[in-house]
Design an enzyme around this catalytic site. Structure first.
Site, PDB file in Angstrom:
ATOM      1  N   LYS A 192       0.831  -1.202   0.000  1.00  0.00           N
ATOM      2  CA  LYS A 192       0.000   0.000   0.000  1.00  0.00           C
ATOM      3  C   LYS A 192       0.870   1.258   0.000  1.00  0.00           C
ATOM      4  O   LYS A 192       1.939   1.292   0.602  1.00  0.00           O
ATOM      5  CB  LYS A 192      -0.957  -0.009   1.198  1.00  0.00           C
ATOM      6  CG  LYS A 192      -2.053  -1.074   1.048  1.00  0.00           C
ATOM      7  CD  LYS A 192      -3.113  -0.928   2.087  1.00  0.00           C
ATOM      8  CE  LYS A 192      -4.241  -1.946   1.877  1.00  0.00           C
ATOM      9  NZ  LYS A 192      -5.013  -1.706   0.647  1.00  0.00           N
ATOM     10  N   HIS A 208      -0.348  -8.116   8.989  1.00  0.00           N
ATOM     11  CA  HIS A 208      -0.466  -6.743   8.482  1.00  0.00           C
ATOM     12  C   HIS A 208       0.094  -5.710   9.465  1.00  0.00           C
ATOM     13  O   HIS A 208       0.990  -4.924   9.135  1.00  0.00           O
ATOM     14  CB  HIS A 208      -1.933  -6.393   8.196  1.00  0.00           C
ATOM     15  CG  HIS A 208      -2.564  -7.230   7.130  1.00  0.00           C
ATOM     16  ND1 HIS A 208      -1.839  -7.854   6.153  1.00  0.00           N
ATOM     17  CD2 HIS A 208      -3.863  -7.522   6.873  1.00  0.00           C
ATOM     18  CE1 HIS A 208      -2.665  -8.514   5.345  1.00  0.00           C
ATOM     19  NE2 HIS A 208      -3.888  -8.314   5.773  1.00  0.00           N
TER      20      HIS A 208
END
Length: 584
Positions: A275, A333
């Site tokens: 991201k 994550h």
């Protein structure tokens, strides 16, 4: 395989430093092989001279990287894959081809993420001139049926929109399908024959994306490596999380994969590392003088990593119940983001240097204690005339399930930079908002002259840096400011970098960046095996204790802010969750 052109892709964003790092590793490999190189000021020129001088030479494979046993078994290419990366002709020149096989092509991940990401890379000219995409799954399907299925999920979201339909047709013509079992060497041999037909005698580089359940990873790798590996180029495998359920199962998975693959062939993907705002973390810190001196216990009071979804486990209840929110979000994550945030300055931007620093952070952390964990599970709730189901209302979830859909945890790093600073994680489903962000709360100003202007709430006087990963990407810094006027009234204001307002270019999907990196052999954003071991070592003891003691989660209404226990956990360390205020 040579690095692809960065004119459109932005992959070689690090310029000369990154090129020098790559050249240095190439030079070391050739020195170990008995070939000396004269390093000059231009690493690219040296690679070209290497190619000119060594085109006809045979490079002795490096024994430490390619064991003789595996050469005999035919699982790896006889040519050193790393050497091939260094000296092959540029892919745009047409000397080699890339074959991308999506194993599990009929699944949701392949349809919604992988194929659209590959199309986006093709649209922006980031893929080689010669490439082929194969779908592989058990479903019976023709090439045309695959193309019809894939076409429904491709979008023209990219900047250059004028010829999107034409590019889409060109991409779909390169997509093919082969039906087969995941544990069948014969079916992978048939796939190998089809791949060779499309490769047309070129140097073949093959990438396998395992978009399948983890319990069949090893079977698919065993068959692909023995029956469909490249014989004259590289072979790489992308493995989707989850990487086991605990330390033991993760270690077993790694051990089994390494029976058929070398570590540098395995790309463990965590899409959050792709991201844009996570990728920007090291840039923000290491290229801005105002931040690096503040990045320590001396100035930072706490760090919060927050993940929330405003929907439940709809459609994934059976899968989710086997893992829970801690394994699904926090152990991978959020912990990966924490390691990138807290690491020391790496020696270079080379993948191994960055991953070495991440591993140091993980090994410096205390294993998570049960008293520092709060778990919750959402229950049914009616709001606005609409009834929202509870977690156990899902027919695929056992009625007596204690699997947490929410968790908050406090972790600590025992090193000189972060000693005593709480890193608080919070992740949950069916909450009041959808967000993923990093919140850095700084310490109070010593002897602040303006404390009285803020009343008794000193927290309102502290600075806070917020990195919003999704949605609506942004970076903003909360500062104290005087409200214009004759009086002395202070206001908390934001210095805001809102990506949509600042940049006209659309932010690429994380899978685009990670797929391109895997094709180019760039490993910065992929997880190394020792990194995975260190991550599981932090969470496995607490996870085991939660399950053995059958800890009952605190129930919270669907669409709420989560369990009250999360606030007590934060208060124990004199912390207030930053996402709960009116001005978030």
């Amino acid at each position: 395989m040579a690095t692809l052109s960065s004119a459109h892709c932005g992959s070689s964003i690090y310029g000369n430093d990154h090129q020098r790092a790559r050249f240095s590793s190439i030079q070391k490999r050739f020195l170990r092989s008995g070939v000396s190189l004269l390093y000059q000021s231009n690493p690219i020129r040296n690679v070209v001279r290497m190619q000119d001088g060594l085109a006809a030479a045979t490079v002795t494979p490096i024994e430490s990287e390619i064991p003789l046993k595996k050469l005999k078994e035919g699982l790896l290419s006889v040519t050193s894959t790393e050497g091939k990366d260094a000296i092959s002709v540029d892919d745009k020149g047409g000397d080699s081809t890339v074959s991308i096989t999506v194993v599990g092509a009929s699944g949701d991940l392949a349809k919604k993420k992988i194929f659209p990401a590959l199309f986006a890379l093709f649209y922006e000219d980031c893929l080689p001139e010669h490439f082929t995409v194969f779908g592989y799954a058990r479903s019976k399907m023709t090439d045309e049926e695959l193309r019809t299925m894939v076409s429904k999920t491709l979008t023209c979201r990219i900047d250059k929109r004028e010829n999107c339909s034409e590019k889409m047709d060109q991409f779909l013509k390169r997509c093919f399908y082969h039906s087969g079992q995941y544990d069948s060497k014969e079916h992978f041999t048939e796939l190998d024959k089809k791949l060779k037909e499309h490769e047309g005698g070129r140097v073949s580089n093959r990438l396998f994306y395992l978009s399948i359940p983890p319990n069949i990873f090893v079977d698919a790798v065993r068959c692909a490596s023995s029956s469909a590996s490249s014989t004259n180029g590289w072979t790489r495998v992308i493995v989707e999380k989850p990487f086991g359920r605990d330390s033991e199962s993760s270690a077993a998975l790694t051990r089994n994969l390494k029976e058929y693959l070398e570590e540098d062939q395995i790309f463990r993907i965590d899409h959050y590392l792709g991201k844009e705002l996570v990728e920007n973390l090291s840039v923000l810190r290491f290229s801005n003088l105002i931040f690096e001196p503040l990045w320590s216990r001396q100035y930072i009071r706490n760090v919060q990593l927050i993940f929330s979804e405003d929907f439940g486990t709809e459609g994934r209840g059976g899968y989710f119940d086997h893992y829970g929110i801690i394994r699904d979000i926090m152990q991978n994550h959020l912990l990966q983001i924490l390691a990138l945030f807290a690491m020391e300055t790496p020696v270079s931007l080379d993948a191994e240097d960055i991953r070495n620093e991440k591993v140091k952070v993980l090994r410096s952390m205390k294993p998570l204690q049960l008293e520092d964990v709060v778990i919750g599970q959402y229950k049914s709730h009616a709001r606005g005339g609409i009834s929202y189901p509870g977690y156990t209302d899902d027919k695929t979830v056992p009625k007596d399930s204690l699997t947490p859909t929410f968790a908050a945890a406090a972790l600590f790093i025992d090193n000189a930079r972060w000693d005593g600073v709480p890193f608080l994680m919070k992740a949950g489903k069916a909450l009041n908002t959808k967000r993923a962000e990093i919140r850095v709360q700084f310490r109070h100003v010593p002897g602040n002259l303006y404390n009285r202007s803020f009343g008794t709430d000193l927290d309102r006087a502290t600075n806070e840096l917020v990195i919003r990963v999704q949605p609506d990407e942004a970076i903003y810094l909360k500062i104290n400011n005087k409200v214009p006027g004759l009086g002395m009234r202070l206001d908390r204001s934001n210095l805001n970098l809102h990506y949509a307002a600042r940049y006209s270019k659309e932010i690429p999907d994380a899978y685009e960046r990670l797929l391109l990196d895997a094709i180019e052999g760039e490993r910065r954003l992929f997880i190394r095996s020792d990194e995975l071991d260190a991550a599981w070592a932090l969470f496995s003891p607490a996870l085991k204790e939660l399950e053995e003691k059958k800890i009952i989660p605190e129930y919270y209404p669907y669409g709420s802010r989560g369990p009250v226990g999360a606030h007590y956990l934060a208060a124990r360390y004199n912390v207030r969750w930053g996402d709960l205020g009116l001005e978030q």
